[in-house]
Design an enzyme around this catalytic site. Structure first.
Site, PDB file in Angstrom:
ATOM      1  N   GLU A  48       0.848  -1.182   0.000  1.00  0.00           N
ATOM      2  CA  GLU A  48       0.000   0.000   0.000  1.00  0.00           C
ATOM      3  C   GLU A  48       0.885   1.233   0.000  1.00  0.00           C
ATOM      4  O   GLU A  48       1.633   1.457   0.947  1.00  0.00           O
ATOM      5  CB  GLU A  48      -0.946   0.008   1.205  1.00  0.00           C
ATOM      6  CG  GLU A  48      -2.235  -0.731   0.955  1.00  0.00           C
ATOM      7  CD  GLU A  48      -2.921  -0.292  -0.337  1.00  0.00           C
ATOM      8  OE1 GLU A  48      -3.202  -1.173  -1.177  1.00  0.00           O
ATOM      9  OE2 GLU A  48      -3.153   0.912  -0.532  1.00  0.00           O
ATOM     10  N   SER A  49       0.753   2.056  -1.055  1.00  0.00           N
ATOM     11  CA  SER A  49       1.652   3.206  -1.173  1.00  0.00           C
ATOM     12  C   SER A  49       1.465   4.182  -0.008  1.00  0.00           C
ATOM     13  O   SER A  49       2.427   4.785   0.451  1.00  0.00           O
ATOM     14  CB  SER A  49       1.435   3.918  -2.503  1.00  0.00           C
ATOM     15  OG  SER A  49       0.111   4.334  -2.625  1.00  0.00           O
ATOM     16  N   CYS A  79       4.504  -1.016  -8.806  1.00  0.00           N
ATOM     17  CA  CYS A  79       3.142  -0.696  -8.335  1.00  0.00           C
ATOM     18  C   CYS A  79       3.165   0.396  -7.268  1.00  0.00           C
ATOM     19  O   CYS A  79       3.336   1.557  -7.604  1.00  0.00           O
ATOM     20  CB  CYS A  79       2.431  -1.966  -7.864  1.00  0.00           C
ATOM     21  SG  CYS A  79       0.649  -1.749  -7.767  1.00  0.00           S
ATOM     22  N   ARG A 111      -3.887   6.356  -9.545  1.00  0.00           N
ATOM     23  CA  ARG A 111      -4.031   5.124  -8.762  1.00  0.00           C
ATOM     24  C   ARG A 111      -5.326   4.407  -9.118  1.00  0.00           C
ATOM     25  O   ARG A 111      -6.319   5.027  -9.455  1.00  0.00           O
ATOM     26  CB  ARG A 111      -4.020   5.445  -7.253  1.00  0.00           C
ATOM     27  CG  ARG A 111      -2.673   5.936  -6.777  1.00  0.00           C
ATOM     28  CD  ARG A 111      -2.679   6.174  -5.284  1.00  0.00           C
ATOM     29  NE  ARG A 111      -3.051   4.973  -4.562  1.00  0.00           N
ATOM     30  CZ  ARG A 111      -3.287   4.935  -3.258  1.00  0.00           C
ATOM     31  NH1 ARG A 111      -3.213   6.028  -2.541  1.00  0.00           N
ATOM     32  NH2 ARG A 111      -3.598   3.800  -2.673  1.00  0.00           N
ATOM     33  N   ILE A 138      -2.451  -5.530 -10.298  1.00  0.00           N
ATOM     34  CA  ILE A 138      -3.315  -5.737  -9.136  1.00  0.00           C
ATOM     35  C   ILE A 138      -3.704  -4.391  -8.544  1.00  0.00           C
ATOM     36  O   ILE A 138      -2.852  -3.682  -8.017  1.00  0.00           O
ATOM     37  CB  ILE A 138      -2.594  -6.619  -8.102  1.00  0.00           C
ATOM     38  CG1 ILE A 138      -2.369  -8.005  -8.724  1.00  0.00           C
ATOM     39  CG2 ILE A 138      -3.410  -6.735  -6.827  1.00  0.00           C
ATOM     40  CD1 ILE A 138      -1.517  -8.923  -7.916  1.00  0.00           C
ATOM     41  N   ARG A 139      -4.989  -4.039  -8.668  1.00  0.00           N
ATOM     42  CA  ARG A 139      -5.451  -2.694  -8.270  1.00  0.00           C
ATOM     43  C   ARG A 139      -4.417  -1.685  -8.771  1.00  0.00           C
ATOM     44  O   ARG A 139      -3.988  -0.781  -8.037  1.00  0.00           O
ATOM     45  CB  ARG A 139      -5.564  -2.606  -6.746  1.00  0.00           C
ATOM     46  CG  ARG A 139      -6.892  -3.155  -6.187  1.00  0.00           C
ATOM     47  CD  ARG A 139      -6.899  -3.162  -4.673  1.00  0.00           C
ATOM     48  NE  ARG A 139      -6.597  -1.860  -4.111  1.00  0.00           N
ATOM     49  CZ  ARG A 139      -7.517  -0.975  -3.731  1.00  0.00           C
ATOM     50  NH1 ARG A 139      -8.775  -1.247  -3.848  1.00  0.00           N
ATOM     51  NH2 ARG A 139      -7.161   0.169  -3.235  1.00  0.00           N
ATOM     52  N   HIS A 179       3.276  -6.159 -11.290  1.00  0.00           N
ATOM     53  CA  HIS A 179       4.079  -6.970 -10.375  1.00  0.00           C
ATOM     54  C   HIS A 179       4.790  -8.098 -11.110  1.00  0.00           C
ATOM     55  O   HIS A 179       4.206  -9.159 -11.302  1.00  0.00           O
ATOM     56  CB  HIS A 179       3.182  -7.585  -9.297  1.00  0.00           C
ATOM     57  CG  HIS A 179       2.520  -6.582  -8.434  1.00  0.00           C
ATOM     58  ND1 HIS A 179       3.136  -6.025  -7.339  1.00  0.00           N
ATOM     59  CD2 HIS A 179       1.302  -6.002  -8.506  1.00  0.00           C
ATOM     60  CE1 HIS A 179       2.320  -5.155  -6.779  1.00  0.00           C
ATOM     61  NE2 HIS A 179       1.204  -5.125  -7.464  1.00  0.00           N
ATOM     62  N   GLU A 181       7.086  -9.735  -9.757  1.00  0.00           N
ATOM     63  CA  GLU A 181       7.417 -10.690  -8.697  1.00  0.00           C
ATOM     64  C   GLU A 181       6.276 -11.676  -8.468  1.00  0.00           C
ATOM     65  O   GLU A 181       6.486 -12.734  -7.888  1.00  0.00           O
ATOM     66  CB  GLU A 181       7.805  -9.958  -7.402  1.00  0.00           C
ATOM     67  CG  GLU A 181       6.662  -9.405  -6.555  1.00  0.00           C
ATOM     68  CD  GLU A 181       6.078  -8.101  -7.086  1.00  0.00           C
ATOM     69  OE1 GLU A 181       6.437  -7.690  -8.212  1.00  0.00           O
ATOM     70  OE2 GLU A 181       5.246  -7.491  -6.391  1.00  0.00           O
TER      71      GLU A 181
END
Lengths: 198, 335
Positions: A48-49, A79, A111, A138-139, A179, A181
């Site tokens: 979460e940024s 992200c 975002r 992802i979102r 992502h 990863e």
């Protein structure tokens, strides 16, 4: 031997560490300002940024990181990491956010541009200098604008939102809105490691 | 720490259960046609949950509390009609929160929004999926509608989190499609004792299974599965990984920064804080402090700093679990 640090305040830093190790790179966990001087490059993971930003600000890690970035420390943000690097951040629903970011990269990022979690998806992204990368959005945010010296180097074609910037580069800084990863695609990490060596 | 296997387990899990669903998706692709974008696959659900790690998800009942949680650095909020503590005091039937409230929270903040549905209430879950919540909690805090069965979570695109008191319960929920587990604790008590007990029970069983594996005693793993009504493959996977195959948060009674750090030391990937924040009298500071202590649990100086941000005078009063009557316990709901 290059040492790559992974910012480990919150998010999926373990996955990044694992991939880097598989590539034979030496890794370090970065949580405090003094950790920064021990690495040749840094990955800012997904998560979460707002959370990562809050924790960075509390521990003054952000200010130290900006100094290292100005000196040319290579960094890759994925992200949430990309959001933290951006100069301009807005949210698709709530608009301008006053969240803490590092503001070191000339990109404007939106975002949750594709919607909520149910709109998360996997797609292939063609990235300049890298090739086709399997990417989990992802979102995910989207890079809607880049100005010099930053440049968008990869786009995702979305059926409803259209063509959106997914990768941007500015000298030693690399920002991804997805992502690698999660899908385990190592190509982009190899590219980042060569950037560090250069 | 759990640097071990974090990525490996992701891959193995994909191979084991999730690949079945990926395969189902593949079958849907007609002939040689390539579908460039695949929405809401199991990998996407799992990946989303892994972004929560080392974070705090906070219970909220309205927009204002959600904003406080976001500003404090929560990785997500859980929208409820009443905080667990108030569910206890109010009695009656606890149901999913007002959809209008959930939607107003979704429009007010940028972090993921979760909501609870009753155990076995697939229709409440469908409503939540339809309005777009990011994560559904099939929760024992609400009144169960099915005493025997949980929702078949493979039917949903939205990830689910389920409670568990021990390893077999957790593995049964994962088998039903849960993307995330939270140890149950005893909700709404402000007493972390049960959360500690559940986390240690899970750890103990994992260590036992791992021991069987290292000794090459596959029969013992098979016997464990049979006795505890869990799939053998999941027990074996857990033994190989040395941890739960999905992200595991601690919950139930976490009320102070030290409580959160303790649960992280015990192996939680993050924490849920229910009544602990908004039933205290220093909510904003406490929310920040718990976020700090969760991320820096392995750095005692920072946890001290976090603990100093809150005052014990303002902590929620709490309920000693031992004075609760058996019928008042929430953790026993839905095994």
């Amino acid at each position: 031997m290059v040492v790559v640090g992974v910012l480990a305040l919150q998010g999926d830093f373990l996955e990044h560490l694992e991939i880097l190790r598989e590539l034979g790179v030496e890794t370090r966990i970065v949580k405090k300002p003094e950790d920064l001087s021990t690495v040749n490059g840094l990955v800012i993971p997904g998560g979460e940024s707002t959370t990562i930003g809050t924790l960075m600000a509390v521990k003054d890690l952000g200010d130290h990181l900006v100094k290292h970035l100005e000196k040319g420390l290579p960094v890759m943000g994925t992200c949430a990491g990309a959001i933290l690097l951006a100069n301009k951040v807005a949210d698709r629903v709530v608009g301008e956010t006053n969240q803490y970011t590092l503001k070191v990269m000339n990109i404007s990022i939106v975002r949750n541009i594709f919607g909520r979690q149910r709109n998360s998806f996997i797609a292939n992204v063609e990235v300049e200098n890298v090739g086709v990368v399997r990417a989990a959005f992802i979102r995910a945010p989207g890079i809607v604008e880049a100005w010099t010296p930053a440049k968008i180097t990869g786009y995702v074609e979305h059926p409803t939102v259209g063509r959106v910037g997914a990768v941007a580069e500015q000298d030693s800084i690399l920002a991804l809105t997805f992502h690698p990863e999660i899908t385990g695609d190592k190509k982009i990490y190899q590219y980042f490691v060569t950037k560090i060596k250069r | 720490m759990k640097l071990v296997d974090a990525y490996t387990y992701l891959e193995k899990l994909r191979d084991f259960i999730y690949s079945l669903l990926e395969y189902r998706d593949k079958v849907k692709e007609s002939g040689l046609e390539v579908i460039p974008i695949r929405e809401a696959t199991p990998l996407v659900r799992y990946g989303f949950i892994s972004m929560f790690k080392s974070g705090v998800i906070m219970d909220v009942t309205n927009e204002k509390q959600a904003e406080i949680a976001e500003n404090a650095g929560a990785v997500g909020v859980m929208v409820l009609d009443k905080l667990p503590y108030d569910v206890r005091t109010a009695g009656g039937v606890a149901r999913t929160a007002d959809l209008n409230v959930i939607m107003s929270v979704m429009n007010a903040i940028t972090i993921p929004v979760s909501a609870k549905c009753r155990i076995g209430h697939a229709e409440e879950a469908r409503l939540l999926e339809n309005i777009g919540v990011d994560l559904i909690d099939e929760s024992e805090v609400l009144t169960p509608v099915d005493e025997k069965n949980h929702i078949n979570k493979w039917d949903f695109k939205t990830p689910f989190v389920n409670g568990a008191r021990n390893l077999p319960e957790a593995l049964r929920r994962i088998y039903e499609g849960a993307s995330m587990i939270r140890t149950k604790g005893e909700p709404g008590t402000g007493n972390v004792a049960e959360a500690v007990r559940h986390m240690k029970l899970v750890n103990r069983d994992i260590a036992t299974l791992r021991g069987y594996l290292l000794a090459g005693d596959y029969e013992a793993i098979w016997f464990y599965s049979k006795e505890n009504k869990v799939p053998y493959e999941l027990a074996l996977l857990t033994a190989k990984l040395g941890r739960l195959p999905v992200v595991n948060f601690a919950a139930g009674g976490i009320a102070t920064p030290a409580d959160a750090a303790l649960m992280m030391w015990l192996g939680a990937d993050g924490v849920f804080v229910g009544s602990g924040i908004f039933k205290s009298q220093d909510s904003e500071n406490r929310a920040r402090a718990i976020v700090l202590a969760t991320s820096f649990y392995d750095d005692p100086e920072t946890v001290v700093e976090a603990q100093k941000m809150v005052s014990e005078k303002y902590s929620m009063l709490g309920i000693d679990v031992r004075i609760l009557k058996p019928e008042q316990l929430m953790q026993v709901r839905g095994e």
